[in-house]
Write an enzyme that holds these catalytic residues in place. Structure first.
Site, short mmCIF file in Angstrom:
data_model
loop_
_atom_site.label_atom_id
_atom_site.label_comp_id
_atom_site.label_asym_id
_atom_site.label_seq_id
_atom_site.Cartn_x
_atom_site.Cartn_y
_atom_site.Cartn_z
N ASP A 92 -3.49 -3.42 9.02
CA ASP A 92 -2.45 -3.65 8.01
C ASP A 92 -2.94 -3.45 6.57
OD1 ASP A 92 -4.10 -5.83 7.88
OD2 ASP A 92 -2.50 -7.33 7.95
N GLU A 93 -4.06 -2.74 6.38
CA GLU A 93 -4.52 -2.55 5.01
C GLU A 93 -5.38 -1.29 4.90
OE1 GLU A 93 -6.78 -6.16 4.34
OE2 GLU A 93 -8.63 -5.14 4.89
N ASP A 120 -1.62 -3.63 1.33
CA ASP A 120 -1.64 -4.57 2.45
C ASP A 120 -0.20 -4.76 2.93
OD1 ASP A 120 -1.26 -7.77 3.08
OD2 ASP A 120 -3.04 -6.93 4.01
#
Length: 433
Positions: A114-115, A19
């Protein structure tokens, strides 16, 4: 009888989850070296009433978090830097980050911008090797993509636990959840820290007498399925206990849509309508790119007084109409005119805050079976206005967004409709459509 031999791999590490920490704010610090080490927030629209969609770690000591209203954040930190969201920059960095991760281990699934998760294989499942791999990924992102792009990694037996672990130590964290140590490392976590357990799910768990992680762990699979009222409860139970669960099959989208938080100067009926039309133009281009038609058009407007971060709603209007299956921008805009007339009385009672459009009942255009009385969607692809829409797509793709537009676009935001949602990363085409 001799006792059983110990399991050669009691930790059972199978998943790596990564993340990016405060991604949008970190991206702005990366692109603006003078902002590094300073408190930064990113807002979705040039409005003091909007909430921060990202807050750098330097802003956290002031009490600023994701969702903090911009005006309040400025009071908490007079030296705060407020950045306007730049979705195209974040998407470009996202692709560079995924490419860097793929150099170390294949990306199994991108969860959001974002992950992502990665499945450990063979020797990678040995804890020392998994830790070394995680550190190489973290260092590779900072060295090869951007030094401000810090990340946290979780290692665990299941994707669910790896994602949980990822959030336990930020920024730059590395957390390991081992199967033979469960549930001890989890018991101090509130149930809200687990993936898929939002506010409504917490209420349902509380109604079932489950208020903490100990109670969540003690549930049976059958109980979990009953509380969630779906197989998702059993998936979460299995993930919590470190057991593998196949991902649910990907489903074609049932709808597409775009919405926009209006800047203060855009909060008039005329300018709100211009934004709605521009959002619908983008939807039409997406329909054609996806090769589908839409059968229902929706318009929704929230008036001032609504605050999504404080869960306060202003007056809201939501209207829909049915369409002959279409992917023609001009047909969609004509339908929007009718919906706008229905919404007009509400607009006289205040100032609009948010406007959005959505298209439902999506079907592949090629799947339509014509009958004796109809040429099918958009005259079987030969409607003059559809062909004009397609020609506009090609020109805007070649020469840039709004090279050809339907009506004036002066004053409209640059990134209108190209919002990054939790479960959707804009395509490159979103920035020229």
């Amino acid at each position: 009888m001799e006792p059983p031999l110990p399991h050669p791999d009691p930790a059972q590490l199978r998943w790596l989850f990564i993340d990016l920490n405060a991604f949008f704010a970190s991206a702005e610090q990366q692109m603006n070296p003078d902002w590094r080490g300073k408190p930064v927030i990113v807002r979705p629209a040039p409005s003091e009433y909007s909430g921060a969609i990202a807050a750098s770690y330097e802003s956290r000591p002031y009490g600023i978090r994701t969702g903090t209203r911009v005006s309040e954040a400025r009071k908490l930190c007079p030296d705060l830097i407020v950045a306007e969201a730049r979705p195209d920059v974040y998407v470009k960095l996202h692709k560079q980050i995924m490419a860097e991760i793929n150099l170390h281990i294949p990306v199994f699934k991108v969860g959001s911008i974002d992950e992502c998760s990665c499945e450990l294989q063979g020797p990678e499942r040995i804890e020392a090797n998994a830790v070394a791999l995680a550190r190489r990924i973290q260092d590779g992102i900072k060295k090869n993509v951007g030094e401000c792009l810090r990340s946290s990694v979780g290692l665990a037996p299941s994707r669910f636990l790896a994602k949980t672990a990822c959030g336990m130590k930020k920024p730059d964290g590395l957390t390991i959840l081992r199967l033979h140590e469960l549930p001890a490392p989890l018991l101090d976590l509130p149930v809200s820290d687990f993936p898929g357990i939002g506010r409504r799910m917490q209420q349902r768990l509380a109604a079932a007498g489950i208020h903490d992680t100990q109670g969540l762990w003690a549930m049976s699979p059958k109980q979990a399925r009953a509380v969630w009222n779906s197989v998702e409860g059993e998936r979460i139970w299995r993930g919590l206990h470190g057991l593998h669960t196949e991902l649910p099959p990907e489903q074609a989208p049932a709808s597409i849509g775009h919405s926009h938080v209006l800047a203060a100067e855009m909060r008039t009926p005329e300018k709100t309508r211009a934004v709605a039309r521009r959002l619908l133009v983008k939807c039409g281009a997406r329909l054609r790119r996806m090769g589908v038609t839409g059968g229902v058009l929706g318009l929704h407007i929230e008036m001032e007084g609504a605050d999504r971060y404080e869960r306060r709603r202003g007056e809201r209007v939501a209207v829909q109409c049915h369409l002959d299956p279409t992917q023609d921008t001009f047909a969609l805009l004509a339908a929007l005119d009718g919906l706008w007339r229905q919404a007009a009385p509400v607009l006289k009672r205040g100032r609009p805050n948010t406007v959005g459009v959505n298209i439902l009942n999506l079907k592949p255009r090629a799947a339509f079976e014509a009958d004796l009385f109809s040429d099918g969607p958009d005259m079987n692809g030969n409607a003059p206005s559809l062909r004009l829409s397609q020609a506009m797509d090609e020109l805007n793709k070649r020469f840039g967004k709004d090279t050809i537009s339907i009506g004036p676009n002066a004053g409209l935001p640059a990134y209108i409709g190209a919002k990054i949602a939790f479960n959707r990363i804009p395509d490159e085409e979103d920035f020229w459509e």
